[in-house]
Scaffold this motif. Sequence first.
Motif, PDB file in Angstrom:
ATOM      1  N   PRO A 140       2.991  26.343  53.992  1.00 16.96           N
ATOM      2  CA  PRO A 140       2.711  25.348  52.952  1.00 16.96           C
ATOM      3  C   PRO A 140       3.790  24.268  52.917  1.00 16.96           C
ATOM      4  CG  PRO A 140       2.508  27.573  52.085  1.00 16.96           C
ATOM      5  CD  PRO A 140       3.102  27.688  53.456  1.00 16.96           C
ATOM      6  N   ALA A 141       3.369  23.013  52.818  1.00 17.50           N
ATOM      7  CA  ALA A 141       4.310  21.891  52.752  1.00 17.50           C
ATOM      8  C   ALA A 141       4.001  21.097  51.485  1.00 17.50           C
ATOM      9  CB  ALA A 141       4.209  21.043  54.006  1.00 17.50           C
ATOM     10  N   ASP A 142       3.319  19.979  51.604  1.00 20.93           N
ATOM     11  CA  ASP A 142       3.023  19.127  50.462  1.00 20.93           C
ATOM     12  C   ASP A 142       1.816  19.648  49.685  1.00 20.93           C
ATOM     13  OD1 ASP A 142       5.039  17.588  51.497  1.00 20.93           O
ATOM     14  OD2 ASP A 142       3.686  16.179  52.479  1.00 20.93           O
ATOM     15  N   GLN A 143       1.821  19.409  48.374  1.00 22.54           N
ATOM     16  CA  GLN A 143       0.706  19.807  47.522  1.00 22.54           C
ATOM     17  C   GLN A 143       0.572  18.801  46.391  1.00 22.54           C
ATOM     18  OE1 GLN A 143       0.335  23.939  46.355  1.00 22.54           O
ATOM     19  NE2 GLN A 143      -0.297  23.339  44.321  1.00 22.54           N
ATOM     20  N   VAL A 144      -0.655  18.466  46.016  1.00 26.37           N
ATOM     21  CA  VAL A 144      -0.905  17.567  44.898  1.00 26.37           C
ATOM     22  C   VAL A 144      -2.138  18.072  44.159  1.00 26.37           C
ATOM     23  CG1 VAL A 144      -2.337  15.935  46.206  1.00 26.37           C
ATOM     24  CG2 VAL A 144      -1.026  15.122  44.253  1.00 26.37           C
ATOM     25  N   SER A 145      -2.159  17.856  42.826  1.00 22.79           N
ATOM     26  CA  SER A 145      -3.317  18.260  42.032  1.00 22.79           C
ATOM     27  C   SER A 145      -3.600  17.215  40.975  1.00 22.79           C
ATOM     28  CB  SER A 145      -3.080  19.634  41.397  1.00 22.79           C
ATOM     29  OG  SER A 145      -1.984  19.599  40.516  1.00 22.79           O
ATOM     30  N   GLY A 146      -4.856  17.128  40.590  1.00 22.10           N
ATOM     31  CA  GLY A 146      -5.323  16.195  39.577  1.00 22.10           C
ATOM     32  C   GLY A 146      -6.788  16.485  39.303  1.00 22.10           C
ATOM     33  N   GLN A 147      -7.444  15.620  38.566  1.00 25.48           N
ATOM     34  CA  GLN A 147      -8.862  15.828  38.293  1.00 25.48           C
ATOM     35  C   GLN A 147      -9.737  15.286  39.422  1.00 25.48           C
ATOM     36  OE1 GLN A 147     -10.478  17.717  35.880  1.00 25.48           O
ATOM     37  NE2 GLN A 147      -8.365  18.417  35.829  1.00 25.48           N
ATOM     38  N   VAL A 148      -9.286  14.218  40.091  1.00 28.17           N
ATOM     39  CA  VAL A 148     -10.030  13.634  41.211  1.00 28.17           C
ATOM     40  C   VAL A 148      -9.042  13.322  42.335  1.00 28.17           C
ATOM     41  CG1 VAL A 148     -11.444  11.689  42.003  1.00 28.17           C
ATOM     42  CG2 VAL A 148     -11.737  12.577  39.676  1.00 28.17           C
ATOM     43  N   ILE A 149      -9.374  13.762  43.547  1.00 27.21           N
ATOM     44  CA  ILE A 149      -8.583  13.427  44.727  1.00 27.21           C
ATOM     45  C   ILE A 149      -9.551  12.894  45.777  1.00 27.21           C
ATOM     46  CG2 ILE A 149      -7.071  14.264  46.572  1.00 27.21           C
ATOM     47  CD1 ILE A 149      -6.172  16.498  44.655  1.00 27.21           C
ATOM     48  N   VAL A 150      -9.252  11.717  46.307  1.00 30.72           N
ATOM     49  CA  VAL A 150     -10.064  11.135  47.378  1.00 30.72           C
ATOM     50  C   VAL A 150      -9.223  11.144  48.640  1.00 30.72           C
ATOM     51  CG1 VAL A 150     -11.343   9.116  48.183  1.00 30.72           C
ATOM     52  CG2 VAL A 150     -11.310   9.682  45.730  1.00 30.72           C
ATOM     53  N   TYR A 151      -9.757  11.785  49.668  1.00 30.90           N
ATOM     54  CA  TYR A 151      -9.095  11.934  50.966  1.00 30.90           C
ATOM     55  C   TYR A 151      -9.856  11.053  51.953  1.00 30.90           C
ATOM     56  CZ  TYR A 151      -8.102  14.658  55.311  1.00 30.90           C
ATOM     57  OH  TYR A 151      -7.769  15.070  56.567  1.00 30.90           O
ATOM     58  N   ASP A 152      -9.284   9.911  52.310  1.00 30.27           N
ATOM     59  CA  ASP A 152      -9.922   8.934  53.195  1.00 30.27           C
ATOM     60  C   ASP A 152      -9.307   9.054  54.587  1.00 30.27           C
ATOM     61  OD1 ASP A 152     -10.609   6.595  54.645  1.00 30.27           O
ATOM     62  OD2 ASP A 152     -10.850   5.459  52.785  1.00 30.27           O
ATOM     63  N   HIS A 153     -10.027   9.660  55.507  1.00 28.87           N
ATOM     64  CA  HIS A 153      -9.540   9.891  56.870  1.00 28.87           C
ATOM     65  C   HIS A 153      -9.251   8.585  57.599  1.00 28.87           C
ATOM     66  CE1 HIS A 153     -11.584  14.054  57.101  1.00 28.87           C
ATOM     67  NE2 HIS A 153     -11.777  13.582  55.896  1.00 28.87           N
ATOM     68  N   VAL A 154     -10.150   7.625  57.488  1.00 26.51           N
ATOM     69  CA  VAL A 154     -10.051   6.389  58.254  1.00 26.51           C
ATOM     70  C   VAL A 154      -8.826   5.570  57.838  1.00 26.51           C
ATOM     71  CG1 VAL A 154     -11.205   4.200  58.808  1.00 26.51           C
ATOM     72  CG2 VAL A 154     -12.536   6.314  58.639  1.00 26.51           C
ATOM     73  N   ARG A 155      -8.605   5.410  56.537  1.00 30.62           N
ATOM     74  CA  ARG A 155      -7.468   4.629  56.045  1.00 30.62           C
ATOM     75  C   ARG A 155      -6.184   5.431  56.007  1.00 30.62           C
ATOM     76  NH1 ARG A 155      -8.424   1.925  50.529  1.00 30.62           N
ATOM     77  NH2 ARG A 155      -7.995   4.073  50.060  1.00 30.62           N
ATOM     78  N   ASP A 156      -6.272   6.752  56.208  1.00 29.18           N
ATOM     79  CA  ASP A 156      -5.101   7.624  56.187  1.00 29.18           C
ATOM     80  C   ASP A 156      -4.448   7.611  54.803  1.00 29.18           C
ATOM     81  OD1 ASP A 156      -3.365   9.457  57.332  1.00 29.18           O
ATOM     82  OD2 ASP A 156      -2.064   7.941  58.205  1.00 29.18           O
ATOM     83  N   VAL A 157      -5.279   7.800  53.748  1.00 29.33           N
ATOM     84  CA  VAL A 157      -4.826   7.682  52.366  1.00 29.33           C
ATOM     85  C   VAL A 157      -5.391   8.808  51.502  1.00 29.33           C
ATOM     86  CG1 VAL A 157      -5.027   6.245  50.274  1.00 29.33           C
ATOM     87  CG2 VAL A 157      -4.604   5.166  52.468  1.00 29.33           C
ATOM     88  N   PHE A 158      -4.549   9.295  50.574  1.00 26.99           N
ATOM     89  CA  PHE A 158      -4.987  10.157  49.477  1.00 26.99           C
ATOM     90  C   PHE A 158      -4.857   9.328  48.204  1.00 26.99           C
ATOM     91  CE2 PHE A 158      -5.398  14.619  50.650  1.00 26.99           C
ATOM     92  CZ  PHE A 158      -4.822  14.651  51.894  1.00 26.99           C
ATOM     93  N   GLU A 159      -5.820   9.397  47.329  1.00 24.36           N
ATOM     94  CA  GLU A 159      -5.726   8.790  45.998  1.00 24.36           C
ATOM     95  C   GLU A 159      -5.946   9.910  44.999  1.00 24.36           C
ATOM     96  OE1 GLU A 159      -8.094   5.729  43.070  1.00 24.36           O
ATOM     97  OE2 GLU A 159      -8.343   5.511  45.221  1.00 24.36           O
ATOM     98  N   VAL A 160      -5.044  10.044  44.037  1.00 25.82           N
ATOM     99  CA  VAL A 160      -5.105  11.140  43.078  1.00 25.82           C
ATOM    100  C   VAL A 160      -5.181  10.558  41.670  1.00 25.82           C
ATOM    101  CG1 VAL A 160      -3.965  13.232  42.260  1.00 25.82           C
ATOM    102  CG2 VAL A 160      -3.681  12.508  44.642  1.00 25.82           C
ATOM    103  N   GLN A 161      -6.128  11.029  40.865  1.00 27.82           N
ATOM    104  CA  GLN A 161      -6.300  10.568  39.489  1.00 27.82           C
ATOM    105  C   GLN A 161      -6.167  11.745  38.542  1.00 27.82           C
ATOM    106  OE1 GLN A 161     -10.077   8.607  39.242  1.00 27.82           O
ATOM    107  NE2 GLN A 161      -9.674   7.303  40.998  1.00 27.82           N
ATOM    108  N   GLY A 162      -5.438  11.541  37.465  1.00 26.00           N
ATOM    109  CA  GLY A 162      -5.270  12.597  36.473  1.00 26.00           C
ATOM    110  C   GLY A 162      -6.494  12.757  35.601  1.00 26.00           C
ATOM    111  N   GLY A 163      -7.073  11.638  35.144  1.00 29.21           N
ATOM    112  CA  GLY A 163      -8.265  11.674  34.311  1.00 29.21           C
ATOM    113  C   GLY A 163      -8.008  12.211  32.919  1.00 29.21           C
ATOM    114  N   GLY A 164      -8.868  11.898  31.977  1.00 26.92           N
ATOM    115  CA  GLY A 164      -8.782  12.422  30.618  1.00 26.92           C
ATOM    116  C   GLY A 164      -7.555  11.931  29.874  1.00 26.92           C
ATOM    117  N   ALA A 165      -7.364  12.475  28.683  1.00 24.85           N
ATOM    118  CA  ALA A 165      -6.216  12.111  27.847  1.00 24.85           C
ATOM    119  C   ALA A 165      -4.975  12.815  28.335  1.00 24.85           C
ATOM    120  CB  ALA A 165      -6.500  12.482  26.398  1.00 24.85           C
ATOM    121  N   SER A 166      -3.840  12.153  28.239  1.00 25.42           N
ATOM    122  CA  SER A 166      -2.568  12.756  28.641  1.00 25.42           C
ATOM    123  C   SER A 166      -2.228  13.918  27.740  1.00 25.42           C
ATOM    124  CB  SER A 166      -1.441  11.735  28.553  1.00 25.42           C
ATOM    125  OG  SER A 166      -1.375  10.997  29.723  1.00 25.42           O
ATOM    126  N   SER A 167      -1.588  14.904  28.303  1.00 30.12           N
ATOM    127  CA  SER A 167      -1.172  16.079  27.558  1.00 30.12           C
ATOM    128  C   SER A 167       0.263  16.399  27.911  1.00 30.12           C
ATOM    129  CB  SER A 167      -2.079  17.257  27.931  1.00 30.12           C
ATOM    130  OG  SER A 167      -1.548  18.461  27.451  1.00 30.12           O
TER     131      SER A 167
END
Length: 191
Positions: free
Chosen positions: A126-153
Motif C-alpha cells: 500500500p502506498a497512496d490512499q484517498v477517500s471522499g464521496q466522489v472520486i473520478v479516475y481519468d486514465h487519459v488525462r492522468d488525473v484523480f478528482e476527489v470531492q467531499g460532498g455534503g455538509a462539512s463535519s
Amino acid sequence: MAILLCAAVLPAQAERADSAQPLAFDAGRMVLDGKRKVRVLSGGVEITRGTLQLKAAQVELKETPQGGQFAVATAADGQLVAFRQKREGLDEIVEGQSRRIEYDSASETVRFLGQAQVRVLRAGAPADQVSGQVIVYDHVRDVFEVQGGGASSPSSATPGGAAAPGRVRGVLTPRASSGASAPAAPAEGAR
C-alpha cells in the motif's frame, strides 16, 4: 463542496493494452434488452478487460453509439463495489471501492460514488490512499478528482478509513529515490 485535484499526487494511467481487450463478464444471471442495447448482470458479477477488474452485486452494461461500453455497477446492501487495474509501465496497481462505480470505456474514466476510496499499491505494498464521496479516475488525462460532498463535519474519519461527510482524506507515501545514499561525511577539517 471540497474538491481536490490529485494529478501530481496520485498519478494514474491505465495499461494501454486494456483498451484493446474485449470486455468479459461472469455473473449468476443476465437479462439482455436488444432494443436498448443493455445487459443487466446480477448475482456476484465480475467484469474483466485486460488488467481491469470490476466486482459488484449488479452491473448494467450499455453499448454506446460509438461501440464502447458504459457500465454502472452497484453494491449489495452493506457492501461496496470493487475496482482494480494495473498502471501502464509501472509496478503499480490502482484499486478502489465505493457504493456505485460507473465505467466508461470510450473516455477511459471510472467514477466512484458514495463511500469512495482509492489506493495505489507499489510493488504490491500500500502506498497512496484517498477517500471522499466522489472520486473520478481519468486514465487519459492522468488525473484523480476527489470531492467531499455534503455538509462539512468536524468529526474524524468514519470507520474503514472513509472520509467524514464533506471532507476529503488521504495519505501520501514518498516514492523511494533510486539514487538515495547515506548522508555525506563532513568536509575535512570541519568540526
